[in-house]
Enzyme design. Structure first.
Site, mmCIF file in Angstrom:
data_model
loop_
_atom_site.group_PDB
_atom_site.id
_atom_site.type_symbol
_atom_site.label_atom_id
_atom_site.label_comp_id
_atom_site.label_asym_id
_atom_site.label_seq_id
_atom_site.Cartn_x
_atom_site.Cartn_y
_atom_site.Cartn_z
ATOM 1 N N LYS A 153 -12.117 -5.517 5.452
ATOM 2 C CA LYS A 153 -10.855 -5.897 6.106
ATOM 3 C C LYS A 153 -10.414 -4.753 7.007
ATOM 4 O O LYS A 153 -10.288 -3.607 6.565
ATOM 5 C CB LYS A 153 -9.820 -6.177 5.018
ATOM 6 C CG LYS A 153 -8.691 -7.058 5.438
ATOM 7 C CD LYS A 153 -7.878 -7.423 4.206
ATOM 8 C CE LYS A 153 -6.641 -8.195 4.567
ATOM 9 N NZ LYS A 153 -5.743 -8.309 3.422
HETATM 10 C C1 E4P Z 1 -3.558 -10.746 3.011
HETATM 11 O O1 E4P Z 1 -4.633 -10.636 3.510
HETATM 12 C C2 E4P Z 1 -2.385 -9.955 3.410
HETATM 13 O O2 E4P Z 1 -2.623 -8.612 3.206
HETATM 14 C C3 E4P Z 1 -1.182 -10.435 2.652
HETATM 15 O O3 E4P Z 1 -1.204 -11.844 2.626
HETATM 16 C C4 E4P Z 1 0.124 -9.885 3.118
HETATM 17 O O4 E4P Z 1 1.152 -10.561 2.442
HETATM 18 P P1 E4P Z 1 2.664 -10.046 2.424
HETATM 19 O O5 E4P Z 1 3.246 -10.253 3.764
HETATM 20 O O6 E4P Z 1 3.317 -10.922 1.383
HETATM 21 O O7 E4P Z 1 2.611 -8.599 2.029
#
Ligand code: E4P
Length: 217
Positions: free
Chosen positions: A87
Site C-alpha cells: 500500500k
Molecule cells: C483503508 O485502506 C484506509 O486506510 C481506511 O479505510 C481509512 O479509514 P478511516 O478514514 O476510517 O481512517
C-alpha cells in the site's frame, strides 16, 4: 463486489472470516499502531499471521515517502507472503514506486485518494487497487460515493484494469451505495459488515416463526 475488512485486529479479522464472505484485509499505520505492533520484525510477523488467516489480498502500507525507500520497504513487505499488496500513498514518489512495483510483478494499493485525477494517475502507474477514502470526504461535507461513481465511470471509459477499492467506510449504507456505484471492493470495519445483517422486520418475523414452530412440537 469483494468484501475486505479494514482492521489489523486479529479477533475482528477472525470473526469476519468465519462468516465466509471475506475476500481480503486492508491495514494502515493507524490500525497497526492501535494493535500495539512495534518494530520491523513484529510488523512483519503480524502481516504473516493475517495472511495465514485470510486467503486473499492483504494490504500492508509502507512507512516511507521517497522512491528508493518505498521500493526497498515494499520489496520486504512483498516477501512476507504472496498475498501481500504493497500500500503506497498518493504522492509523486509513490506513483513512481507503484510503476516500479507494477513492472516488477508486485501488487499495489494506492491509498489516500481523494479525486478522480489522482485515481487516473494510480491507474496509469498500474496500481492493482485504488483506495478513495469516502468517509473522510463525507466528513468534509462532500459526497464520497459520488467520487466512487466518477472513478468507476472514468475507468470503464478508459478500460483501466485497476480495481476501485472503496475505503474509509463508516456505515452499512456506505457499503450498499458503493455496491450500487460499481465499486470492485469495499473495505469495511467489522461493525459496518455486521450492520448489513440488521432489519427489525427480520427479528420480528423470526420471533413469530420460532413461536409458531414451538406450537407444532
Ligand atoms: C483503508 O485502506 C484506509 O486506510 C481506511 O479505510 C481509512 O479509514 P478511516 O478514514 O476510517 O481512517
Amino acid at each position: 463486489m469483494k468484501f475486505f475488512i479494514d482492521t489489523a485486529n486479529l479477533d475482528q479479522i477472525r470473526e469476519a472470516n468465519e462468516l465466509g464472505i471475506l475476500d481480503g484485509v486492508t491495514t494502515n499505520p493507524t490500525l497497526m499502531a492501535k494493535e500495539g505492533v512495534k518494530g520491523e520484525a513484529a510488523i512483519a510477523q503480524h502481516y504473516k499471521t493475517i495472511c495465514e488467516m485470510v486467503d486473499g489480498p492483504i494490504s500492508a502500507e509502507v512507512l516511507s515517502t521517497t522512491f528508493a525507500e518505498i521500493v526497498e520497504e515494499g520489496k520486504k513487505l512483498a516477501a512476507i507472503h504472496p498475498n501481500i499488496v504493497v500500500k503506497v500513498p498518493m504522492i509523486k514518489d509513490g506513483i513512481k514506486a507503484i510503476k516500479w512495483f507494477t513492472d516488477n510483478g508486485i501488487q499495489t494499493n494506492c491509498t489516500l485518494v481523494f479525486s478522480a485525477g489522482q485515481a487516473i494517475l494510480a491507474a496509469k502507474a498500474g496500481a492493482t487497487f485504488v483506495s478513495p477514502f469516502i468517509g473522510r470526504i463525507d466528513d468534509s461535507s462532500w459526497d464520497g460515493v459520488q467520487l466512487i461513481e466518477q472513478i468507476v465511470s472514468v475507468y470503464n471509459a478508459q478500460g483501466f484494469m485497476t480495481e476501485v477499492l472503496a475505503a474509509s467506510i463508516r456505515n452499512p449504507l456506505h457499503i450498499v451505495r458503493c455496491a450500487e456505484a460499481g465499486a470492485d471492493v469495499c473495505t469495511c470495519p467489522l461493525s459496518s459488515i455486521l450492520g448489513l445483517l440488521k432489519h427489525p422486520l427480520t427479528d420480528i418475523g423470526l420471533e413469530q416463526f420460532l413461536k409458531d414452530a414451538k406450537s407444532m412440537q
